[in-house]
Scaffold this active site. Sequence first.
Site, PDB file in Angstrom:
ATOM      1  CG  ASP A  80      -8.113   9.319  28.026  1.00 56.12           C
ATOM      2  OD1 ASP A  80      -6.908   9.420  27.724  1.00 56.12           O
ATOM      3  OD2 ASP A  80      -8.510   8.644  28.988  1.00 56.12           O
TER       4      ASP A  80
ATOM      5  CG  HIS B  95      -5.905   5.053  29.185  1.00 55.31           C
ATOM      6  ND1 HIS B  95      -6.940   4.295  28.673  1.00 55.31           N
ATOM      7  CD2 HIS B  95      -5.902   6.218  28.484  1.00 55.31           C
ATOM      8  CE1 HIS B  95      -7.531   4.969  27.705  1.00 55.31           C
ATOM      9  NE2 HIS B  95      -6.927   6.140  27.563  1.00 55.31           N
TER      10      HIS B  95
ATOM     11  CD  GLU C 218      -7.106   1.552  33.843  1.00 53.76           C
ATOM     12  OE1 GLU C 218      -6.573   2.530  33.258  1.00 53.76           O
ATOM     13  OE2 GLU C 218      -8.331   1.343  33.834  1.00 53.76           O
TER      14      GLU C 218
ATOM     15  CB  CYS D 163      -6.547  -0.361  30.629  1.00 51.19           C
ATOM     16  SG  CYS D 163      -5.859   1.290  30.327  1.00 51.19           S
TER      17      CYS D 163
ATOM     18  CG  ASN E 246      -5.509   9.702  31.633  1.00 53.74           C
ATOM     19  OD1 ASN E 246      -4.874  10.580  31.045  1.00 53.74           O
ATOM     20  ND2 ASN E 246      -6.367   8.927  31.012  1.00 53.74           N
TER      21      ASN E 246
ATOM     22  CB  CYS F  89     -10.279   1.737  27.664  1.00 57.73           C
ATOM     23  SG  CYS F  89      -8.489   1.623  27.415  1.00 57.73           S
TER      24      CYS F  89
ATOM     25  CB  SER G 189     -15.216   0.455  33.411  1.00 55.46           C
ATOM     26  OG  SER G 189     -15.276  -0.745  32.679  1.00 55.46           O
TER      27      SER G 189
END
Lengths: 145, 145
Positions: free
Chosen positions: B142, B50, B52, B82, B39, B79, B77
């Site tokens: 975020d 982010h 990912e 992503c 991130n 979002c 996990s």
Amino acid sequence: MDIFLEEAIKEAKKGLSEGGIPIGSVLVIDGKIVGRGHNRRVQNSSAILHAEMDCLENAGRLKAIDYKRATIYSTLSPCDMCSGAILLYGIKRVIIGENKTFKGPEEYVKSRGIEVKVVDNKECCNLMESFIKASPELWNEDIGE
Amino acid sequence: MDIFLEEAIKEAKKGLSEGGIPIGSVLVIDGKIVGRGHNRRVQNSSAILHAEMDCLENAGRLKAIDYKRATIYSTLSPCDMCSGAILLYGIKRVIIGENKTFKGPEEYVKSRGIEVKVVDNKECCNLMESFIKASPELWNEDIGE
């Protein structure tokens, strides 16, 4: 035509003039453009800078309450990634130039409470039709196909 | 522990050491890490990087057939954004460190044909619990809240 969609089209044409994929986007809050961008796959060799992502990045770090009253314009129906970014921030409204050459998960986005409007603009459609015809492999790469 | 999840945790810790949000990710194809990231909201003042997304960007422009046999690891996990990127590229499998401190649209991702596995890793969870306690406003920003 909506002046903000015109600005998104200007972004798409800017991308095309740079040798890129002609998709543009602007983010509007309280009647003002706070971010603008275009697809930068070719220009930045980017896997994530679709027009809407570039636009959101250029808008910078906004507050949640700002996103929640914002409208994002895109010359093309947002893909899964860009729709996901819209959902993450709870952007109020999405105005789409056209969804004939590509259609993202518009129904899913609506089901999550976002307003989605497709204006069926010919210029947006012509830009993509010409591009896809000229560069099918690049287009397929952009949509993961 | 899975060696690739360990690498994602290293990325999360690198982000924390830079003053950022401790979430890391790696992309694995045929047993090799082809991209890694964390991130960068704070570090790059980014609204879209982010973990990912940073990982996918750092992996560069890959072919569709590469994404479709890839596994993406994330310490948290994914979002909506992503998850959307994962759907766009049809990444085969998602391995999630933990989903206790935040849970993205895992069921929707599964319904679209992606394998999703949550490993419930304590270190991933501890990193986020400490961070959220220390910087709740940054964390809310975020995730668009």
